[in-house]
Design an enzyme around this catalytic site. Structure first.
Site, short mmCIF file in Angstrom:
data_model
loop_
_atom_site.label_atom_id
_atom_site.label_comp_id
_atom_site.label_asym_id
_atom_site.label_seq_id
_atom_site.Cartn_x
_atom_site.Cartn_y
_atom_site.Cartn_z
N SER A 88 21.92 16.00 6.86
CA SER A 88 21.24 17.36 6.28
C SER A 88 22.53 18.50 5.92
CB SER A 88 20.49 18.04 7.49
OG SER A 88 19.67 16.83 8.03
N1 SAH Z 1 20.78 14.43 12.22
C1 SAH Z 1 21.38 13.56 11.54
C2 SAH Z 1 21.02 13.11 10.20
C3 SAH Z 1 19.83 12.40 10.52
S1 SAH Z 1 18.89 11.40 9.03
C4 SAH Z 1 22.97 13.96 11.30
O1 SAH Z 1 23.47 15.06 11.49
O2 SAH Z 1 23.42 13.10 10.64
C5 SAH Z 1 17.55 11.06 9.83
C6 SAH Z 1 17.76 9.78 11.02
O3 SAH Z 1 16.54 9.65 11.68
C7 SAH Z 1 18.23 8.70 10.35
O4 SAH Z 1 19.61 8.27 10.79
C8 SAH Z 1 17.16 7.59 10.84
O5 SAH Z 1 17.43 6.34 11.30
C9 SAH Z 1 16.36 8.24 11.89
N2 SAH Z 1 15.03 7.96 12.28
C10 SAH Z 1 13.92 7.95 11.45
N3 SAH Z 1 12.98 7.70 12.26
C11 SAH Z 1 13.22 7.53 13.62
C12 SAH Z 1 12.48 7.46 14.85
N4 SAH Z 1 11.33 6.97 14.81
N5 SAH Z 1 13.38 7.34 15.87
C13 SAH Z 1 14.65 7.56 15.91
N6 SAH Z 1 15.36 7.98 14.82
C14 SAH Z 1 14.59 7.83 13.69
#
Ligand code: SAH
Length: 226
Positions: free
Chosen positions: A72
């Site tokens: 993000s």
């Molecule tokens: N906070 C992260 C950005 C995350 S992007 C950072 O600083 O890099 C969103 C993430 O959510 C992705 O890695 C994706 O794999 C994860 N995601 C999506 N659905 C999910 C679920 N049901 N449980 C756990 N993670 C999930």
């Protein structure tokens, strides 16, 4: 000059200054919690993205982290951290245990780790969890527990949480997450599908109180593991 011959060393030398500019921008964008601004000023965001993207790490933009996912932009990371701390009016509170759903590259977890005693962070993509676990160890960030699993179920064994930060969008707030929220705790997440709104749900003595804030854009929260 060495700086032009070795770009990685170059950004190492300039990243603190670049982070300082990023923090000034966050202030202008309305982030008010000084503790969050200080955390944003110390976490080396460039070390959480691929080397090819390092020079863009401090721009106000989302960046790809592989597996079709994105890190993000700095504003939204700071904004969610500020809301998790009840810090939007200026000064927030220290957090004990925080749950993050969507570990990704670990950047947001590293910021939250400056603001909490412990961060449990779940991602559904096993390979991403493996890679990020190594990165966090190398950076000696010891108070983040990366977990592989479906974050929709939360992490019951570690509950209750002072704050739950969901870094992926879903139309409904998963009920199991609300069950794991401590009294006075806040869940911060993007709600919606194509159009999303940042939402804060607080567990108050009289029940759960929801507030809708600005429009946002996140990758979707997906069911199951990969
Ligand atoms: N906070 C992260 C950005 C995350 S992007 C950072 O600083 O890099 C969103 C993430 O959510 C992705 O890695 C994706 O794999 C994860 N995601 C999506 N659905 C999910 C679920 N049901 N449980 C756990 N993670 C999930």
């Amino acid at each position: 000059m060495a700086e032009t011959l070795n770009p990685r060393a170059g950004i190492g030398m300039t990243s603190a200054r670049t982070r300082g500019r990023m923090v000034e921008r966050l202030r202008e964008q309305g982030i008010r919690d000084e503790t969050v601004l200080a955390a944003m000023g110390t976490v080396p965001r460039h070390l959480f993205v691929d080397q090819a993207l390092e020079s863009r790490a401090y721009e106000d933009t989302a960046l790809p982290i592989g597996f079709g996912q994105t890190i993000s932009n700095p504003y939204i990371v700071a904004r969610m951290a500020e809301l998790a701390r009840h810090g939007e009016a200026g000064q927030g509170r220290a957090l004990n245990r925080v749950l993050e759903i969507g570990l990704g590259c670990g950047y947001q977890a590293a910021v939250l780790a400056k603001l909490a005693r412990e961060v449990v962070s779940i991602d559904r993509i096993a390979q991403l969890v493996g890679k990020t676990r190594v990165r966090l160890r190398e950076l000696r960030i010891n108070n983040v527990k990366p977990k592989h699993g479906d974050g929709m179920h939360g992490a019951r064994d570690f509950a209750p949480f002072d704050a739950i930060v969901v870094a992926a969008a879903f139309p409904e707030v998963p009920h199991e997450l609300l069950d794991q929220l401590a009294d006075g705790g806040r869940l911060v997440m993007p709600r919606g599908g194509a159009a999303q709104t940042l939402c804060v749900i607080e567990r108050q003595p009289e029940g759960l109180v929801e507030r809708l804030l600005e429009e946002v854009k996140f990758v979707p929260l997906l069911p199951g593991v990969a």
